[in-house]
Enzyme design. Structure first.
Site, PDB file in Angstrom:
ATOM      1  N   ASP A 160      30.975  53.074  37.032  1.00 37.73           N
ATOM      2  CA  ASP A 160      30.406  54.277  36.418  1.00 37.73           C
ATOM      3  C   ASP A 160      29.114  53.962  35.673  1.00 37.73           C
ATOM      4  O   ASP A 160      28.181  54.748  35.649  1.00 37.73           O
ATOM      5  CB  ASP A 160      31.416  54.911  35.444  1.00 37.73           C
ATOM      6  N   CYS A 161      29.097  52.780  35.054  1.00 37.63           N
ATOM      7  CA  CYS A 161      27.882  52.449  34.309  1.00 37.63           C
ATOM      8  C   CYS A 161      26.852  51.721  35.171  1.00 37.63           C
ATOM      9  O   CYS A 161      25.670  51.689  34.838  1.00 37.63           O
ATOM     10  CB  CYS A 161      28.235  51.648  33.065  1.00 37.63           C
ATOM     11  N   TYR A 162      27.292  51.095  36.273  1.00 35.87           N
ATOM     12  CA  TYR A 162      26.372  50.400  37.187  1.00 35.87           C
ATOM     13  C   TYR A 162      26.598  50.913  38.605  1.00 35.87           C
ATOM     14  O   TYR A 162      27.269  50.260  39.400  1.00 35.87           O
ATOM     15  CB  TYR A 162      26.618  48.892  37.154  1.00 35.87           C
TER      16      TYR A 162
END
Ligand code: SF4
Ligand code: SF4
Lengths: 495, 133
Positions: free
Chosen positions: A127-129
């Protein structure tokens, strides 16, 4: 008695006396007390292939960002099992396309020479990368940090290598001709850093050094640091961006893999007469053991003990035969390093540091014990060997082959010394070409093995020469057994 | 068999000299490399057969007005790549490689018999066997 602070003060005033490790012995011999007072620093140097070398790189974040879980630089995989865009490129990792001809060492050389390096990365996406793939070209200027970090460099001493077996070997000690026809040795002898401070009085965590053209640091003992046997070494760190391509060169060790030539120099402060005496060490005082790499074991047999003086002369006597010896480290570049380091000090650009913590003097090196022990040749060889003599009639030999259901027969002389080997195929060929004598059809250059070798080494040999068996001989050449590929396979299947 | 380099001057670059020579001598030529333009041409060929046969071909080619030279092979060290480590010295069966006083590497071309052992052993890939005119 001098302190490091006093020496640094002399450097600041431009009064420090710096000499090279190869100049120190004569200065010391002339007047030891005076040498200890007059000389402030002795520079040492080495330039050799150091496999335990590599660099941490931080590539910076892309948009959308990626958490790389695999990354390749010019097709050489770097270890990415650390933070999102950090990786460690190791000297011995091979290119997936070019194999032995290009590896991590060459990537580091290319980076340091300012060349573009092609980066390819893969990720599983989070989700963050969210990004899953990245491809780009990078140069050393583009990356955030580039830290050369070598876990094991600059061994205090080394063993030398020769090869008693009957085939050429390609090892990390270079190309070793058969039948002990050459000797290769590593290290720079009397100018080697740790040889000039064998008690580690001035070298330890925090010692500032010359590392590939930049100022780097010792980060403590290296891996496999083995001070009790005189095989100490150091781990080092420095800023790759400040380094020079002259002192970092990729290497291909034929048949072995890739590596990196690293240039390293350590300034030794002459604190007292003891340090003056240590740095006065000469090549003739440093002993080197020549080991037999023809025996593929961890503990290789000793062939002879010599000194660096003998090795550097280019000729070594091995059992009455003069054998050529070659170094694997560059004396030319090592001397250049000592001079450059001395120049830095004289120009007040380089100051000494006292180690925050000395190198340990009591660590021991443990060995790996694989779960299942690998058997030796003597555990699997057939001891009762069916043999023939070169005077035997071909019909008799054919009969032996048929009645024993074997493929080949070693040929021995009256004393049982191996003379050759003859296969069923040789006999068939003899029939077709109308040859009558065993002597004319047998193979005289036989690939033999020794009883103390690991079966894995024999398996490799059989494969390399594409043969089905190898006679086992003792040091006198007497036939004592035979190992066939089926003996080897039986063991390999069990594994 | 030996290799030769043939240089064509401008005037005859368009004549089918090689084919003529093959037809007239009956000796096979193998073209290994060719660079021909309107001005001049350079062709590297191998000429089959023993010395005498080769001489016959070379003589005929020269009569037709081209320059013919035997190609020589030689060991070459690219100094920018070499780090003077010495890994090539002891493996050389001819003893053709050594250090100078300044610890540079010298290869004595006359001693070398082009076995290629050093080429394989060099960690910097700086040695090679190259062909010259
Ligand atoms: S082995 Fe290669 S790099 Fe080393 S000295 Fe010889 S030519 Fe130079
Ligand atoms: S090609 Fe062979 S003979 Fe020539 S220099 Fe190299 S090792 Fe020596």
């Amino acid at each position: 008695m001098k302190t490091i602070e006093e020496i640094n003060e002399k450097i600041r005033r431009g009064e420090a006396v710096v000499v090279r490790a190869d100049e120190m012995p004569d200065i010391y011999e002339e007047n030891p007390k005076k040498a200890a007072v007059d000389v402030d620093i002795v520079t040492t140097g080495t330039f050799g292939m150091m496999c335990s070398s590599g660099a941490f790189l931080n590539f910076g974040h892309s948009d959308p960002p990626i958490k790389m879980n695999r990354v390749w630089l010019n097709d050489v995989e770097a270890y990415a099992g650390i933070a999102a865009v950090d990786a460690y490129i190791g000297a011995t990792q091979l290119s997936e396309e070019k194999g032995f001809e290009y590896g991590g060492g060459h990537v580091i050389e290319d980076l340091v020479s300012g060349k573009e390096v092609y980066l390819r990365a893969e990720a599983y996406g989070t989700d963050c990368y969210p990004r899953k793939k990245a491809e780009t070209s990078i140069t050393l200027k583009d990356v955030n940090q580039a830290m050369l970090f070598n876990p094991r460099n600059a061994y205090q001493r080394y063993n030398a290598a020769t090869n008693s077996s009957d085939t050429i070997l390609r090892t990390y000690m270079g190309t070793l001709l058969s039948n002990k026809r050459n000797v290769n040795f590593a290290g720079t002898g009397e100018i080697n850093p740790l040889s000039n401070d064998p008690e580690y009085r001035t070298i330890g965590f925090g010692t500032r050094i010359f590392l590939a053209g930049a100022q780097g640091y010792v980060t403590g003992e290296g891996t496999q640091h083995n001070p009790k046997t005189g095989f100490g070494n150091i781990s080092v760190k420095g800023n790759l961006k400040e380094m020079s391509e002259e002192y970092l060169k990729g290497a291909t060790v034929p048949g072995y893999g890739t590596s990196l030539f690293v240039g390293l120099g350590v300034p030794i402060p002459i604190l007292d007469e003891d340090m003056a005496r240590r740095t006065a060490v000469r090549n003739r005082d440093i002993h080197v053991r020549i080991l037999d790499y023809g025996v593929q074991r961890r503990d290789r047999p000793l062939v002879k003990e010599v000194t660096y003086e003998e090795l550097f002369s280019g000729k070594v006597d091995l059992g009455g035969k003069t054998v050529r010896s070659s170094p694997l480290s560059s004396m030319k570049i090592s001397v250049k390093i000592m001079k450059e380091l001395a120049g830095w000090i004289e120009d007040k650009k380089f100051f000494l540091t006292a180690p925050l913590e000395p190198l340990p003097k009591d660590t021991v090196v443990k060995v790996m014990k694989p779960r299942r022990d690998v058997p030796f040749v003597e555990d699997v060889m057939t001891k009762k060997v069916i043999t023939a003599q070169s005077t035997d009639a071909l019909s008799k030999v054919s009969e032996l082959i048929i009645s024993h259901g074997i493929d080949q027969i070693p040929v021995v002389d009256r004393e049982g010394r191996l003379e050759g080997i003859v296969t069923a195929w040789d006999l068939t060929k003899a029939l077709a070409t109308n040859k009558k004598k065993l002597q004319d059809i047998m193979t005289k250059k036989v690939i033999t093995s020794r009883k103390g070798e690991y079966i894995d080494a024999v398996a490799r040999r059989l494969g390399k020469h594409q043969i089905n068996s190898t006679p086992i001989v003792d040091s006198e050449g007497l036939l004592i057994g035979i190992v066939t590929s089926s003996d080897v396979n039986k063991y390999l299947e069990r594994r | 068999m030996n290799k030769y380099v043939i240089n064509f001057p401008q005037e005859i670059v368009e004549n089918p000299i090689l084919s003529e020579t093959i037809l007239e001598t009956g000796v096979l030529l193998n073209i290994l490399r060719a660079k021909v333009d309107y001005n001049e041409g350079t062709i590297v060929v191998s000429i089959m057969g023993d010395e005498e046969t080769q001489k016959k071909v070379v003589d005929l080619l020269r009569k037709k007005g081209v320059v013919v030279n035997k190609l020589k092979k030689s060991i070459v060290n690219e100094e920018e790549k070499c780090v003077s480590c010495g890994a090539c010295i002891a493996v050389c069966p001819a003893g053709a490689i050594s250090f100078t006083k300044d610890k540079d590497i010298v290869v004595e071309k006359e001693k070398c018999h082009r076995c290629g052992v050093c080429v394989e052993a060099c960690p910097r890939r700086s040695l090679s066997i190259q062909q010259f005119e």
